[in-house]
Design a protein around this motif. Sequence first.
Motif, PDB file in Angstrom:
ATOM      1  N   GLN A  92      24.465  44.320  -6.034  1.00 19.32           N
ATOM      2  CA  GLN A  92      23.592  45.505  -6.035  1.00 19.32           C
ATOM      3  C   GLN A  92      22.125  45.091  -5.954  1.00 19.32           C
ATOM      4  OE1 GLN A  92      24.697  48.516  -8.884  1.00 19.32           O
ATOM      5  NE2 GLN A  92      22.568  48.784  -9.454  1.00 19.32           N
ATOM      6  N   ILE A  93      21.726  44.074  -6.696  1.00 21.82           N
ATOM      7  CA  ILE A  93      20.346  43.591  -6.655  1.00 21.82           C
ATOM      8  C   ILE A  93      20.032  43.045  -5.262  1.00 21.82           C
ATOM      9  CG2 ILE A  93      18.777  41.821  -7.559  1.00 21.82           C
ATOM     10  CD1 ILE A  93      20.190  42.222 -10.280  1.00 21.82           C
ATOM     11  N   TYR A  94      20.971  42.297  -4.694  1.00 22.37           N
ATOM     12  CA  TYR A  94      20.795  41.763  -3.341  1.00 22.37           C
ATOM     13  C   TYR A  94      20.610  42.903  -2.338  1.00 22.37           C
ATOM     14  CZ  TYR A  94      22.042  39.531   1.081  1.00 22.37           C
ATOM     15  OH  TYR A  94      22.053  39.103   2.374  1.00 22.37           O
ATOM     16  N   ARG A  95      21.412  43.945  -2.467  1.00 18.89           N
ATOM     17  CA  ARG A  95      21.318  45.102  -1.564  1.00 18.89           C
ATOM     18  C   ARG A  95      19.976  45.824  -1.721  1.00 18.89           C
ATOM     19  NH1 ARG A  95      23.698  50.566  -1.755  1.00 18.89           N
ATOM     20  NH2 ARG A  95      23.889  51.218   0.403  1.00 18.89           N
ATOM     21  N   LEU A  96      19.518  45.971  -2.968  1.00 18.66           N
ATOM     22  CA  LEU A  96      18.222  46.620  -3.203  1.00 18.66           C
ATOM     23  C   LEU A  96      17.083  45.803  -2.588  1.00 18.66           C
ATOM     24  CD1 LEU A  96      18.638  47.859  -6.877  1.00 18.66           C
ATOM     25  CD2 LEU A  96      18.341  49.276  -4.837  1.00 18.66           C
ATOM     26  N   ARG A  97      17.184  44.476  -2.676  1.00 11.48           N
ATOM     27  CA  ARG A  97      16.150  43.629  -2.064  1.00 11.48           C
ATOM     28  C   ARG A  97      16.149  43.778  -0.547  1.00 11.48           C
ATOM     29  NH1 ARG A  97      17.019  38.603  -5.879  1.00 11.48           N
ATOM     30  NH2 ARG A  97      15.515  39.140  -7.473  1.00 11.48           N
ATOM     31  N   LYS A  98      17.343  43.845   0.042  1.00 11.84           N
ATOM     32  CA  LYS A  98      17.420  44.029   1.489  1.00 11.84           C
ATOM     33  C   LYS A  98      16.805  45.366   1.895  1.00 11.84           C
ATOM     34  CE  LYS A  98      21.118  43.163   3.843  1.00 11.84           C
ATOM     35  NZ  LYS A  98      22.533  43.003   4.268  1.00 11.84           N
ATOM     36  N   LEU A  99      17.074  46.410   1.122  1.00 11.79           N
ATOM     37  CA  LEU A  99      16.492  47.717   1.418  1.00 11.79           C
ATOM     38  C   LEU A  99      14.977  47.700   1.254  1.00 11.79           C
ATOM     39  CD1 LEU A  99      19.163  50.041  -0.227  1.00 11.79           C
ATOM     40  CD2 LEU A  99      18.686  49.810   2.217  1.00 11.79           C
ATOM     41  N   GLN A 100      14.481  46.983   0.259  1.00 12.88           N
ATOM     42  CA  GLN A 100      13.025  46.875   0.084  1.00 12.88           C
ATOM     43  C   GLN A 100      12.398  46.140   1.257  1.00 12.88           C
ATOM     44  OE1 GLN A 100      12.242  45.042  -3.689  1.00 12.88           O
ATOM     45  NE2 GLN A 100      12.296  46.982  -4.792  1.00 12.88           N
ATOM     46  N   ASN A 101      13.077  45.116   1.760  1.00 13.04           N
ATOM     47  CA  ASN A 101      12.559  44.390   2.920  1.00 13.04           C
ATOM     48  C   ASN A 101      12.536  45.269   4.163  1.00 13.04           C
ATOM     49  OD1 ASN A 101      12.140  42.090   1.438  1.00 13.04           O
ATOM     50  ND2 ASN A 101      14.096  41.166   1.998  1.00 13.04           N
ATOM     51  N   LEU A 102      13.419  46.255   4.224  1.00 12.58           N
ATOM     52  CA  LEU A 102      13.430  47.196   5.347  1.00 12.58           C
ATOM     53  C   LEU A 102      12.392  48.302   5.180  1.00 12.58           C
ATOM     54  CD1 LEU A 102      17.278  47.592   5.903  1.00 12.58           C
ATOM     55  CD2 LEU A 102      15.651  46.421   7.389  1.00 12.58           C
ATOM     56  N   GLY A 103      11.755  48.352   4.020  1.00  8.95           N
ATOM     57  CA  GLY A 103      10.712  49.349   3.793  1.00  8.95           C
ATOM     58  C   GLY A 103      11.170  50.525   2.952  1.00  8.95           C
ATOM     59  N   ILE A 104      12.391  50.510   2.480  1.00  8.54           N
ATOM     60  CA  ILE A 104      12.898  51.592   1.634  1.00  8.54           C
ATOM     61  C   ILE A 104      12.656  51.195   0.186  1.00  8.54           C
ATOM     62  CG2 ILE A 104      14.916  52.945   0.974  1.00  8.54           C
ATOM     63  CD1 ILE A 104      16.097  52.213   3.738  1.00  8.54           C
ATOM     64  N   ARG A 105      11.695  51.841  -0.439  1.00  6.49           N
ATOM     65  CA  ARG A 105      11.322  51.513  -1.804  1.00  6.49           C
ATOM     66  C   ARG A 105      12.128  52.352  -2.789  1.00  6.49           C
ATOM     67  NH1 ARG A 105       9.242  46.850  -1.148  1.00  6.49           N
ATOM     68  NH2 ARG A 105       7.515  46.789   0.267  1.00  6.49           N
ATOM     69  N   ASN A 106      12.534  51.708  -3.878  1.00 14.07           N
ATOM     70  CA  ASN A 106      13.235  52.353  -4.981  1.00 14.07           C
ATOM     71  C   ASN A 106      14.461  53.135  -4.510  1.00 14.07           C
ATOM     72  OD1 ASN A 106      13.560  52.700  -7.710  1.00 14.07           O
ATOM     73  ND2 ASN A 106      12.393  54.588  -7.762  1.00 14.07           N
ATOM     74  N   ALA A 107      15.284  52.508  -3.695  1.00  8.34           N
ATOM     75  CA  ALA A 107      16.503  53.139  -3.205  1.00  8.34           C
ATOM     76  C   ALA A 107      17.529  53.216  -4.328  1.00  8.34           C
ATOM     77  CB  ALA A 107      17.071  52.354  -2.031  1.00  8.34           C
ATOM     78  N   ASN A 108      18.278  54.270  -4.352  1.00 12.04           N
ATOM     79  CA  ASN A 108      19.334  54.434  -5.337  1.00 12.04           C
ATOM     80  C   ASN A 108      20.499  53.534  -4.934  1.00 12.04           C
ATOM     81  OD1 ASN A 108      21.366  55.247  -7.076  1.00 12.04           O
ATOM     82  ND2 ASN A 108      20.956  57.428  -6.792  1.00 12.04           N
ATOM     83  N   PRO A 109      20.935  52.613  -5.784  1.00 15.72           N
ATOM     84  CA  PRO A 109      22.016  51.710  -5.409  1.00 15.72           C
ATOM     85  C   PRO A 109      23.368  52.403  -5.314  1.00 15.72           C
ATOM     86  CG  PRO A 109      21.330  51.322  -7.675  1.00 15.72           C
ATOM     87  CD  PRO A 109      20.387  52.328  -7.090  1.00 15.72           C
ATOM     88  N   GLN A 110      23.451  53.625  -5.803  1.00 15.54           N
ATOM     89  CA  GLN A 110      24.712  54.355  -5.737  1.00 15.54           C
ATOM     90  C   GLN A 110      24.889  55.129  -4.427  1.00 15.54           C
ATOM     91  OE1 GLN A 110      26.595  53.499  -8.139  1.00 15.54           O
ATOM     92  NE2 GLN A 110      24.966  52.612  -9.374  1.00 15.54           N
ATOM     93  N   MET A 111      23.848  55.149  -3.609  1.00 14.28           N
ATOM     94  CA  MET A 111      23.954  55.896  -2.359  1.00 14.28           C
ATOM     95  C   MET A 111      24.938  55.216  -1.415  1.00 14.28           C
ATOM     96  SD  MET A 111      20.373  55.225  -0.456  1.00 14.28           S
ATOM     97  CE  MET A 111      20.135  53.835   0.591  1.00 14.28           C
ATOM     98  N   GLU A 112      25.460  55.967  -0.490  1.00 15.79           N
ATOM     99  CA  GLU A 112      26.460  55.438   0.427  1.00 15.79           C
ATOM    100  C   GLU A 112      25.854  54.407   1.347  1.00 15.79           C
ATOM    101  OE1 GLU A 112      28.805  58.294   2.512  1.00 15.79           O
ATOM    102  OE2 GLU A 112      28.880  59.628   0.811  1.00 15.79           O
ATOM    103  N   SER A 113      26.682  53.455   1.749  1.00 19.40           N
ATOM    104  CA  SER A 113      26.253  52.400   2.641  1.00 19.40           C
ATOM    105  C   SER A 113      26.138  52.933   4.061  1.00 19.40           C
ATOM    106  CB  SER A 113      27.249  51.245   2.602  1.00 19.40           C
ATOM    107  OG  SER A 113      26.885  50.276   3.518  1.00 19.40           O
ATOM    108  N   THR A 114      25.210  52.362   4.823  1.00 24.47           N
ATOM    109  CA  THR A 114      25.056  52.755   6.222  1.00 24.47           C
ATOM    110  C   THR A 114      25.629  51.711   7.160  1.00 24.47           C
ATOM    111  OG1 THR A 114      22.867  51.750   6.244  1.00 24.47           O
ATOM    112  CG2 THR A 114      22.992  54.112   5.763  1.00 24.47           C
ATOM    113  N   GLU A 115      26.348  50.728   6.574  1.00 24.38           N
ATOM    114  CA  GLU A 115      26.954  49.688   7.406  1.00 24.38           C
ATOM    115  C   GLU A 115      28.091  50.280   8.214  1.00 24.38           C
ATOM    116  OE1 GLU A 115      26.092  46.046   4.309  1.00 24.38           O
ATOM    117  OE2 GLU A 115      28.143  46.687   4.692  1.00 24.38           O
ATOM    118  N   LEU A 116      28.215  49.823   9.460  1.00 23.61           N
ATOM    119  CA  LEU A 116      29.301  50.304  10.321  1.00 23.61           C
ATOM    120  C   LEU A 116      30.507  49.424  10.198  1.00 23.61           C
ATOM    121  CD1 LEU A 116      27.188  51.142  13.464  1.00 23.61           C
ATOM    122  CD2 LEU A 116      28.038  52.706  11.725  1.00 23.61           C
TER     123      LEU A 116
END
Length: 116
Positions: A92-116
């Motif tokens: 979860q921490i790794y995923r939040l860091r990836k989202l922050q690197n994409l420009g999404i700040r303070n993303a909810n880790p419980q939200m659905e994944s957008t991976e295909l």
Amino acid sequence: MSRYQQLANERSSRQQGQQMYYPQPPSVGYHLYLYREQLARKNVEYMRLSKAKYFITETLLAKTVRNLKACSLDELKTVNNQIVFKHKLKHQIYRLRKLQNLGIRNANPQMESTEL
């Protein structure tokens, strides 16, 4: 004794008298405080929340593993569940860091994944 030698002696005696200060890592109690503080906030910072949870889990798990000599099967199952939970938090921490690197700040880790 010359003035230079006196100053050199004073300097070396001060340096010997000084002890290096190495700050200790924050305790579990401090991380519990941070965790409760984040939960009480209106806008939760999910990265801090996840890091505090991870540290608490890791520390308590380390203490539990040290005392596994005479434990029951139920305790082993509990330790296994804690290890699985720790790995989920790490992901979860790794995923939040990836989202922050994409420009999404303070993303909810419980939200659905957008991976295909």
